[in-house]
Motif scaffolding. Structure first.
Motif, PDB file in Angstrom:
ATOM      1  N   PRO A 111       0.802  -1.221   0.000  1.00 32.99           N
ATOM      2  CA  PRO A 111       0.000   0.000   0.000  1.00 32.99           C
ATOM      3  C   PRO A 111       0.831   1.266   0.000  1.00 32.99           C
ATOM      4  CG  PRO A 111      -0.022  -1.033   2.158  1.00 32.99           C
ATOM      5  CD  PRO A 111       0.650  -1.992   1.238  1.00 32.99           C
ATOM      6  N   THR A 112       2.007   1.214   0.576  1.00 32.53           N
ATOM      7  CA  THR A 112       2.859   2.397   0.610  1.00 32.53           C
ATOM      8  C   THR A 112       4.301   1.978   0.441  1.00 32.53           C
ATOM      9  OG1 THR A 112       1.357   3.474   2.154  1.00 32.53           O
ATOM     10  CG2 THR A 112       3.538   4.426   1.936  1.00 32.53           C
ATOM     11  N   LEU A 113       5.023   2.681  -0.407  1.00 34.95           N
ATOM     12  CA  LEU A 113       6.432   2.397  -0.607  1.00 34.95           C
ATOM     13  C   LEU A 113       7.248   3.623  -0.237  1.00 34.95           C
ATOM     14  CD1 LEU A 113       6.323   0.488  -4.003  1.00 34.95           C
ATOM     15  CD2 LEU A 113       6.697  -0.476  -1.752  1.00 34.95           C
ATOM     16  N   THR A 114       8.441   3.396   0.271  1.00 34.85           N
ATOM     17  CA  THR A 114       9.300   4.496   0.674  1.00 34.85           C
ATOM     18  C   THR A 114       9.621   5.406  -0.496  1.00 34.85           C
ATOM     19  OG1 THR A 114      11.455   5.061   1.586  1.00 34.85           O
ATOM     20  CG2 THR A 114      11.333   3.062   0.308  1.00 34.85           C
ATOM     21  N   ASN A 115       9.888   6.662  -0.214  1.00 34.12           N
ATOM     22  CA  ASN A 115      10.233   7.594  -1.285  1.00 34.12           C
ATOM     23  C   ASN A 115      11.728   7.621  -1.556  1.00 34.12           C
ATOM     24  OD1 ASN A 115      11.135   8.874   0.985  1.00 34.12           O
ATOM     25  ND2 ASN A 115      10.022  10.786   0.667  1.00 34.12           N
ATOM     26  N   LYS A 116      12.485   6.742  -0.934  1.00 36.59           N
ATOM     27  CA  LYS A 116      13.906   6.639  -1.214  1.00 36.59           C
ATOM     28  C   LYS A 116      14.107   5.670  -2.370  1.00 36.59           C
ATOM     29  CE  LYS A 116      15.149   9.333   2.191  1.00 36.59           C
ATOM     30  NZ  LYS A 116      15.726  10.667   1.942  1.00 36.59           N
ATOM     31  N   GLU A 117      14.758   6.130  -3.434  1.00 33.91           N
ATOM     32  CA  GLU A 117      14.824   5.348  -4.667  1.00 33.91           C
ATOM     33  C   GLU A 117      15.467   3.981  -4.460  1.00 33.91           C
ATOM     34  OE1 GLU A 117      16.334   5.866  -9.289  1.00 33.91           O
ATOM     35  OE2 GLU A 117      16.671   7.456  -7.825  1.00 33.91           O
ATOM     36  N   THR A 118      16.643   3.937  -3.839  1.00 37.05           N
ATOM     37  CA  THR A 118      17.354   2.662  -3.700  1.00 37.05           C
ATOM     38  C   THR A 118      16.585   1.697  -2.805  1.00 37.05           C
ATOM     39  OG1 THR A 118      18.665   3.646  -1.903  1.00 37.05           O
ATOM     40  CG2 THR A 118      19.619   3.658  -4.111  1.00 37.05           C
ATOM     41  N   MET A 119      15.934   2.222  -1.783  1.00 35.86           N
ATOM     42  CA  MET A 119      15.153   1.361  -0.896  1.00 35.86           C
ATOM     43  C   MET A 119      13.915   0.834  -1.619  1.00 35.86           C
ATOM     44  SD  MET A 119      15.446   3.481   2.709  1.00 35.86           S
ATOM     45  CE  MET A 119      14.556   2.238   3.620  1.00 35.86           C
ATOM     46  N   LEU A 120      13.344   1.652  -2.484  1.00 34.80           N
ATOM     47  CA  LEU A 120      12.198   1.225  -3.273  1.00 34.80           C
ATOM     48  C   LEU A 120      12.588   0.073  -4.193  1.00 34.80           C
ATOM     49  CD1 LEU A 120       9.351   1.492  -4.441  1.00 34.80           C
ATOM     50  CD2 LEU A 120      10.190   3.358  -5.868  1.00 34.80           C
ATOM     51  N   VAL A 121      13.727   0.218  -4.856  1.00 34.86           N
ATOM     52  CA  VAL A 121      14.203  -0.831  -5.763  1.00 34.86           C
ATOM     53  C   VAL A 121      14.437  -2.124  -4.994  1.00 34.86           C
ATOM     54  CG1 VAL A 121      16.095  -1.539  -7.267  1.00 34.86           C
ATOM     55  CG2 VAL A 121      15.196   0.785  -7.412  1.00 34.86           C
ATOM     56  N   ALA A 122      15.084  -2.013  -3.840  1.00 35.65           N
ATOM     57  CA  ALA A 122      15.347  -3.202  -3.027  1.00 35.65           C
ATOM     58  C   ALA A 122      14.051  -3.860  -2.578  1.00 35.65           C
ATOM     59  CB  ALA A 122      16.198  -2.818  -1.814  1.00 35.65           C
TER      60      ALA A 122
END
Length: 345
Positions: A111-122
């Motif tokens: 439902p919600t993903l972090t707004n940090k790009e690398t953390m989102l990819v992981a």
């Protein structure tokens, strides 16, 4: 053979089966250049994806900017990028129930993903295919992380209507959401719509620099340029260079197989059904007939929403000229896709 030996033999064959399955999965991953490949489907209508060429002149006839480009129909990593107040709860409610109806192996809804790009990819890269990621997040170029770009889908809404809904939603909520959702300061919370927009305009005039549309977010607690910034991505210029943000957002549309309009949600479901029927067939029926979906629609109506004057609406639309440029561009792109799929003439 003793009971102990029988157990040992059974364990051996169980371990062998697991290792063999892992080997097959790994082979498919290496052949596909991704985290697994969905089995080949007989689904029709999956031969092409439609991209706009990069826009050089906003006034150019947009119908001349499209060309068909082949895409891999078997990459079942679907990314639904939710824009605030675009009907996303209704969309997700419909999507979840359609997946259950098909018994499709969708691994997880986030439902919600972090707004940090690398953390989102992981977060998303370790899942087995097929799966759908659902979240409010910025655009990401996954190929920078040696991953195949997911098949993106999203919804956009008429800019001022979306902004009005967001303004009242974060203050007064709805049947599913409490008041003051974003913990606004008393000063921001108590400003009327007209007061916060005028404060943003006056602030830019006073400082002599800046963009009133970007400043609105500070004074109103919600962004008028929300969709452009989200589609633009993590580049710092997305937040302070509005022309760069607009053009980059348009270019990033290349990573989406379909972006629909909140005002035409049933038509968007029809497009998705035609594009990837083995995942999306039945969306429209669930949307029209499922009682839980209809309940979600009723409970998502924002409380205490007030309609401003026509004069003030005209002022907002004048400020949001780039946002309308983007919205109309997406709309024309959607029309073109509908025609290519023979859903409209």
């Amino acid at each position: 053979m003793t009971q102990r030996n029988v157990v040992i033999v059974c364990l051996f064959f169980l371990l062998f089966g697991l290792l063999l399955g892992s080997y097959i999965d790994l082979t498919r991953q290496l052949e596909g250049g991704f985290h697994g490949i969905f089995p080949v489907s007989d689904s029709p209508n999956l031969g092409k994806r439609f991209y706009p060429r990069q826009v050089q002149n906003a006034a150019q006839n947009i119908s001349d900017q499209f060309q068909p480009i082949e895409f891999d129909p078997y990459s079942k990593w679907i990314l639904y990028n939710r824009m605030t107040k675009t009907g996303s709860r209704t969309f997700v409610s419909t999507l979840v129930r359609t997946m259950k109806k098909h018994h499709t192996n969708i691994q997880e809804f986030l439902p919600t993903l972090t707004n940090k790009e690398t953390m989102l990819v992981a977060e998303v890269s370790h899942h087995l295919l097929p799966f759908i990621v659902v979240g409010h997040h910025m655009h990401v170029n996954y190929t920078n992380y040696t991953l195949r770009q997911p098949l993106g889908i999203s919804l956009v809404r008429e800019p001022v209507e979306r902004f009005l809904s967001d303004f009242y939603y974060i203050r007064y909520g709805d049947e599913q959401t409490p008041e003051n959702l974003r913990n606004l300061s008393p000063e921001t919370y108590n400003r009327t719509l007209e007061e916060c927009v005028n404060a943003a305009i006056n602030n830019v005039k006073k400082q002599g620099i800046g963009n009133p549309v970007a400043s609105i977010g500070k004074f109103c607690g919600c962004q008028l340029n929300h969709e452009i910034v989200r589609f633009c991505g993590y580049d710092k210029r997305c937040n302070y260079d509005p022309e760069f943000a607009l053009q980059q957002a348009k270019e990033n549309l290349n990573d989406y197989i379909a972006i629909g309009l909140t005002e035409e949600l049933p038509e968007f479901f029809a497009v998705l059904e035609r594009l990837i029927p083995d995942l999306f067939e039945g969306l429209l029926q669930v949307y029209n007939e499922n009682t839980a979906v209809q309940k979600t629609i009723r409970k998502s109506k924002t409380f205490s929403k007030r309609r401003p004057s026509d004069e003030f609406l005209a002022k907002l639309r004048s400020l949001a000229f780039r946002e309308y440029d983007f919205y109309y561009y997406v709309r024309e792109r959607f029309r073109h896709l509908q025609m290519e799929l023979k859903l409209v003439r």
